[in-house]
Design a protein around this motif. Structure first.
Motif, PDB file in Angstrom:
ATOM      1  N   PRO A  43       8.004  15.504  -7.509  1.00  0.00           N
ATOM      2  CA  PRO A  43       9.395  14.607  -6.854  1.00  0.00           C
ATOM      3  C   PRO A  43       9.335  14.506  -5.364  1.00  0.00           C
ATOM      4  CG  PRO A  43      10.207  16.730  -7.711  1.00  0.00           C
ATOM      5  CD  PRO A  43       8.892  16.714  -8.163  1.00  0.00           C
ATOM      6  N   SER A  44       8.486  15.281  -4.670  1.00  0.00           N
ATOM      7  CA  SER A  44       8.651  15.500  -3.292  1.00  0.00           C
ATOM      8  C   SER A  44       7.426  14.814  -2.717  1.00  0.00           C
ATOM      9  CB  SER A  44       8.715  17.116  -2.651  1.00  0.00           C
ATOM     10  OG  SER A  44       7.517  17.684  -3.170  1.00  0.00           O
ATOM     11  N   SER A  45       6.568  14.250  -3.364  1.00  0.00           N
ATOM     12  CA  SER A  45       5.515  13.627  -3.037  1.00  0.00           C
ATOM     13  C   SER A  45       5.384  12.351  -2.380  1.00  0.00           C
ATOM     14  CB  SER A  45       4.498  12.918  -4.413  1.00  0.00           C
ATOM     15  OG  SER A  45       5.074  12.214  -4.910  1.00  0.00           O
ATOM     16  N   GLY A  46       6.514  11.748  -2.387  1.00  0.00           N
ATOM     17  CA  GLY A  46       6.839  10.452  -1.518  1.00  0.00           C
ATOM     18  C   GLY A  46       5.812   9.448  -1.958  1.00  0.00           C
ATOM     19  N   ALA A  47       5.204   9.557  -3.330  1.00  0.00           N
ATOM     20  CA  ALA A  47       4.077   8.364  -3.511  1.00  0.00           C
ATOM     21  C   ALA A  47       4.861   7.274  -4.157  1.00  0.00           C
ATOM     22  CB  ALA A  47       2.974   8.944  -4.164  1.00  0.00           C
ATOM     23  N   THR A  48       5.677   7.629  -5.151  1.00  0.00           N
ATOM     24  CA  THR A  48       6.442   6.765  -5.969  1.00  0.00           C
ATOM     25  C   THR A  48       8.104   6.238  -5.257  1.00  0.00           C
ATOM     26  OG1 THR A  48       7.518   8.450  -7.268  1.00  0.00           O
ATOM     27  CG2 THR A  48       5.383   7.331  -8.093  1.00  0.00           C
ATOM     28  N   HIS A 101      -6.883  -4.729  -8.125  1.00  0.00           N
ATOM     29  CA  HIS A 101      -7.056  -3.453  -8.905  1.00  0.00           C
ATOM     30  C   HIS A 101      -6.347  -2.188  -8.494  1.00  0.00           C
ATOM     31  CE1 HIS A 101      -9.543  -6.486 -11.220  1.00  0.00           C
ATOM     32  NE2 HIS A 101      -9.585  -5.534 -12.082  1.00  0.00           N
ATOM     33  N   SER A 102      -5.313  -2.157  -7.778  1.00  0.00           N
ATOM     34  CA  SER A 102      -4.636  -1.236  -7.246  1.00  0.00           C
ATOM     35  C   SER A 102      -3.368  -0.543  -7.894  1.00  0.00           C
ATOM     36  CB  SER A 102      -4.429  -1.431  -5.530  1.00  0.00           C
ATOM     37  OG  SER A 102      -5.662  -1.558  -5.187  1.00  0.00           O
ATOM     38  N   GLY A 103      -3.026  -1.175  -9.129  1.00  0.00           N
ATOM     39  CA  GLY A 103      -1.744  -0.812  -9.526  1.00  0.00           C
ATOM     40  C   GLY A 103      -0.618  -1.078  -8.827  1.00  0.00           C
ATOM     41  N   LEU A 104      -0.454  -2.000  -7.858  1.00  0.00           N
ATOM     42  CA  LEU A 104       0.817  -2.635  -7.317  1.00  0.00           C
ATOM     43  C   LEU A 104       0.989  -1.368  -6.276  1.00  0.00           C
ATOM     44  CD1 LEU A 104       2.974  -4.410  -9.565  1.00  0.00           C
ATOM     45  CD2 LEU A 104       1.385  -5.538  -8.158  1.00  0.00           C
ATOM     46  N   GLY A 105       0.016  -0.714  -5.745  1.00  0.00           N
ATOM     47  CA  GLY A 105       0.045   0.281  -4.618  1.00  0.00           C
ATOM     48  C   GLY A 105       0.296   1.876  -5.511  1.00  0.00           C
ATOM     49  N   LEU A 106       0.245   1.673  -6.633  1.00  0.00           N
ATOM     50  CA  LEU A 106       0.247   3.007  -7.243  1.00  0.00           C
ATOM     51  C   LEU A 106      -0.874   3.937  -7.747  1.00  0.00           C
ATOM     52  CD1 LEU A 106       3.308   2.444  -9.887  1.00  0.00           C
ATOM     53  CD2 LEU A 106       3.668   3.620  -7.554  1.00  0.00           C
ATOM     54  N   SER A 107      -2.114   3.202  -7.507  1.00  0.00           N
ATOM     55  CA  SER A 107      -3.193   3.741  -7.861  1.00  0.00           C
ATOM     56  C   SER A 107      -3.585   5.239  -7.056  1.00  0.00           C
ATOM     57  CB  SER A 107      -4.440   2.943  -7.759  1.00  0.00           C
ATOM     58  OG  SER A 107      -4.532   2.360  -6.350  1.00  0.00           O
ATOM     59  N   ALA A 108      -3.103   5.312  -6.005  1.00  0.00           N
ATOM     60  CA  ALA A 108      -2.760   6.361  -4.848  1.00  0.00           C
ATOM     61  C   ALA A 108      -2.500   7.563  -5.476  1.00  0.00           C
ATOM     62  CB  ALA A 108      -2.759   5.967  -3.580  1.00  0.00           C
ATOM     63  N   PHE A 109      -1.309   7.256  -6.213  1.00  0.00           N
ATOM     64  CA  PHE A 109      -0.505   8.406  -6.590  1.00  0.00           C
ATOM     65  C   PHE A 109      -1.087   8.849  -7.788  1.00  0.00           C
ATOM     66  CE2 PHE A 109       2.773   9.085 -10.188  1.00  0.00           C
ATOM     67  CZ  PHE A 109       3.212  10.339  -9.563  1.00  0.00           C
ATOM     68  N   GLY A 162       0.894  -1.282  -0.041  1.00  0.00           N
ATOM     69  CA  GLY A 162       0.033   0.041  -0.026  1.00  0.00           C
ATOM     70  C   GLY A 162       0.944   1.250   0.106  1.00  0.00           C
ATOM     71  N   LEU A 163       2.281   1.278   0.447  1.00  0.00           N
ATOM     72  CA  LEU A 163       3.038   2.134   0.279  1.00  0.00           C
ATOM     73  C   LEU A 163       3.768   2.477  -0.897  1.00  0.00           C
ATOM     74  CD1 LEU A 163       4.352   2.076   4.093  1.00  0.00           C
ATOM     75  CD2 LEU A 163       2.567   3.843   3.145  1.00  0.00           C
ATOM     76  N   GLY A 164       3.430   1.508  -1.847  1.00  0.00           N
ATOM     77  CA  GLY A 164       4.132   1.864  -3.121  1.00  0.00           C
ATOM     78  C   GLY A 164       4.839   0.587  -3.492  1.00  0.00           C
TER      79      GLY A 164
END
Length: 436
Positions: A353-358, A219-227, A148-150
């Motif tokens: 680049p400062s989002s910490g999402a990827t 269906h969460s894009g391996l945790g990337l759907s949030a980003f 869930g954290l990417g």
């Protein structure tokens, strides 16, 4: 045929003639060059060396080995291994949180740790069995991931944890091998074979297995759907805000409308800067209702994205887009034509680049961690991630995200209206006399 100039019209300029003027190139060339340099340094500087920039990546460390210590030792092998894991990690790169299993699972479920390492009960007894020559397999440690954290952050934590466990296994293995009785001389009996097998197991006595600690939907894009959902919320606010800004100025006669070969300019409507900003902000609030709804329909209903809290997701995404859109209107109202470039840096160039999402903020240079304290995409991605993957828990980043959205809206309103009222009081009106 007579030229336009000979018929009394203005003399037509030639492109190649104008292109020889150095001043015409100066401002666009400098601005484009600066944008290229800054964007290159920002984006590439944050991704090239995640492991080299690691700073206190949070990982849970659980020791459930409560058995008696081995003969001649003052602590269990589980405690010894935990100490070795921490010692084998370069200082400052990982924040090992030594907690119980329930607390570790809670931190995984709230997105506070990127993974966990579990030392099982009876670990000391299982390792001691290797020295008897009767063991045929190694005791096993468990690495838990948190997708869930990417995918990158979870993978990075998993690699670090497995490497630290393996190094600790080798260290303990050397001690066990040195303390074990010498192997029998080679022979054909089963005793010699068993002893050799035991000594081989002792050299690297611990196996490591990996499993998901906090599962997310398929269906969460391996945790990337949030980003990407966060990116959609920011882009609809940013692009929508600029479309509204330009559309209102065109409709009120403060900028030209040009579609293909058709060029028009409407009569100028006398209106103060403050009232213009109010109109743009009201339209932003209304149009963001439409864009937020369409994004959710496309993502959830059409594409099937996993979204367990759809109503909350819609409300949060709307407020996020609205905050960005209001910020765009405030910056444009204060800075004029260059405002769109400034807002692009505030909401996109510095935010991504400062989002910490990827890539986790703990794996980027300190400059990006500083930006992450206030840049909007970091706050919004934490909130959407909490809604999508962590049961909308407030302590998973949702409470802080709501707070930052409220602060952003207040700042946008205060800054925008303060600047426009100042311009109005100074008589710096936008309308200009139009020819009949």
């Amino acid at each position: 045929m007579a030229s336009a100039g000979s018929q009394g019209g203005p003399r037509q300029a030639r492109a190649l003639v104008l292109a020889r003027r150095a001043k015409l190139w100066l401002v666009p060339g400098v601005l484009c060059g600066l944008v290229a340099v800054v964007l290159s340094l920002l984006y590439m500087g944050g991704i090239l060396n995640p492991t080299g920039h690691l700073h206190r990546l949070p990982i849970a460390l659980v020791n459930e080995d409560q058995g008696p210590p081995p003969s001649g030792r003052s602590e269990s092998l589980g405690a010894r291994l935990s100490r070795e894991v921490v010692a084998q990690t370069p200082g400052g790169t990982v924040d090992w949180r030594q907690v119980g299993q329930d607390e570790a699972m809670d931190q995984l479920s709230s997105g506070k740790v990127y993974g966990a390492l579990l030392v099982p009960p009876g670990f000391t007894a299982d390792v001691a069995a290797l020295t008897t020559g009767r063991a045929t397999e190694r005791p096993t440690l468990t690495v838990l991931t948190n997708p869930g954290l990417g995918s990158l952050g979870s993978s990075l934590a998993s690699q670090i944890t497995q490497s630290a466990a393996h190094q600790a296994s080798l260290t303990i293995g050397k001690e066990l091998t040195a303390a074990a009785p010498p192997a029998s001389r080679p022979g054909t009996g089963t005793g010699a074979t068993a002893t050799a097998t035991a000594r081989l197991l002792l050299a690297d006595p611990i196996a490591v297995t990996t499993r998901v600690g906090h599962p997310i939907g398929t269906h969460s894009g391996l945790g990337l759907s949030a980003f990407y959902y966060t990116l959609l919320a920011v882009l609809t606010g940013f692009v929508g805000g600029n479309i509204i800004h330009n559309g209102v100025d065109t409709a009120l006669g403060y900028s030209d409308s040009e579609i293909g070969p058709w060029h028009t300019r409407r009569p100028t409507v006398p209106i103060t800067r403050t009232q213009t900003l109010l109109l743009k902000m009201v339209m932003t609030a209304g149009i963001m209702l439409l864009t937020t709804t369409l994004v959710m329909i496309c993502s959830v209903a059409v594409l099937g994205m996993d979204a367990p809290h759809q109503v909350l997701l819609w409300v949060f995404a709307y407020c996020a887009s609205l905050a960005v859109g209001l910020g765009v209107q405030a910056i444009n109202a204060a800075l004029g034509g260059i405002g769109q470039l400034v807002s692009m840096f505030v909401f996109i160039a510095l935010a991504l680049p400062s989002s910490g999402a990827t890539i986790p903020l703990q794996a980027v240079p300190g400059f990006y961690r500083f930006l992450g304290l206030f840049e909007p995409m970091r706050q919004l991605s934490d909130g959407i991630r909490a809604i999508l993957f962590f049961d909308a828990r407030a302590d998973a980043g949702l409470a802080r995200a709501w707070t930052m959205i409220a602060i952003a809206v207040v700042l946008a309103l205060a800054f925008g209206f303060a600047m426009t009222r100042y311009y109005d009081r100074k008589g710096l009106h936008r309308w200009t006399p139009q020819p009949e």
